[in-house]
Design a protein around this motif. Structure first.
Motif, PDB file in Angstrom:
ATOM      1  N   VAL A   1       0.284  -2.755   3.631  1.00  0.00           N
ATOM      2  CA  VAL A   1      -0.140  -3.570   2.485  1.00  0.00           C
ATOM      3  C   VAL A   1      -0.412  -2.814   1.382  1.00  0.00           C
ATOM      4  N   ASP A   2      -1.059  -1.739   1.001  1.00  0.00           N
ATOM      5  CA  ASP A   2      -1.163  -0.734   0.219  1.00  0.00           C
ATOM      6  C   ASP A   2       0.888  -0.248  -0.023  1.00  0.00           C
ATOM      7  N   LEU A   3       1.431   0.152   0.883  1.00  0.00           N
ATOM      8  CA  LEU A   3       2.088   0.378   0.534  1.00  0.00           C
ATOM      9  C   LEU A   3       2.964   0.143   0.404  1.00  0.00           C
ATOM     10  N   LYS A   4       3.382  -1.471   0.333  1.00  0.00           N
ATOM     11  CA  LYS A   4       4.570  -2.423   0.274  1.00  0.00           C
ATOM     12  C   LYS A   4       4.225  -2.254  -1.685  1.00  0.00           C
ATOM     13  N   LYS A   5       3.089  -1.476  -2.476  1.00  0.00           N
ATOM     14  CA  LYS A   5       2.609  -2.405  -3.622  1.00  0.00           C
ATOM     15  C   LYS A   5       3.549  -1.062  -4.474  1.00  0.00           C
TER      16      LYS A   5
END
Length: 57
Positions: free
Chosen positions: A53-57
């Motif tokens: 999820v953090d990669l998509k930020k």
């Protein structure tokens, strides 16, 4: 984890308004079980999901 029947300690409950339905969620959840029952695998899976999820930020 749903907190529908909890009435005490309202400071541990998050209210989520989803599709005109108010859902009560717990801020804290405990994972317990016998030895070798995959508790660590659950935590590792959650960490991996957070990473993705953090990669998509």
């Amino acid at each position: 984890m749903s907190a529908k029947s909890i009435t005490k300690h309202s400071d541990y409950i998050i209210l989520l308004n989803k599709r005109a339905v108010i859902e009560k969620l717990l801020k804290v959840v405990a994972i317990y079980g016998a030895n070798a029952s995959s508790k660590s695998n659950i935590l590792e899976a959650l960490e991996h999901m957070k990473f993705l999820v953090d990669l998509k930020k």
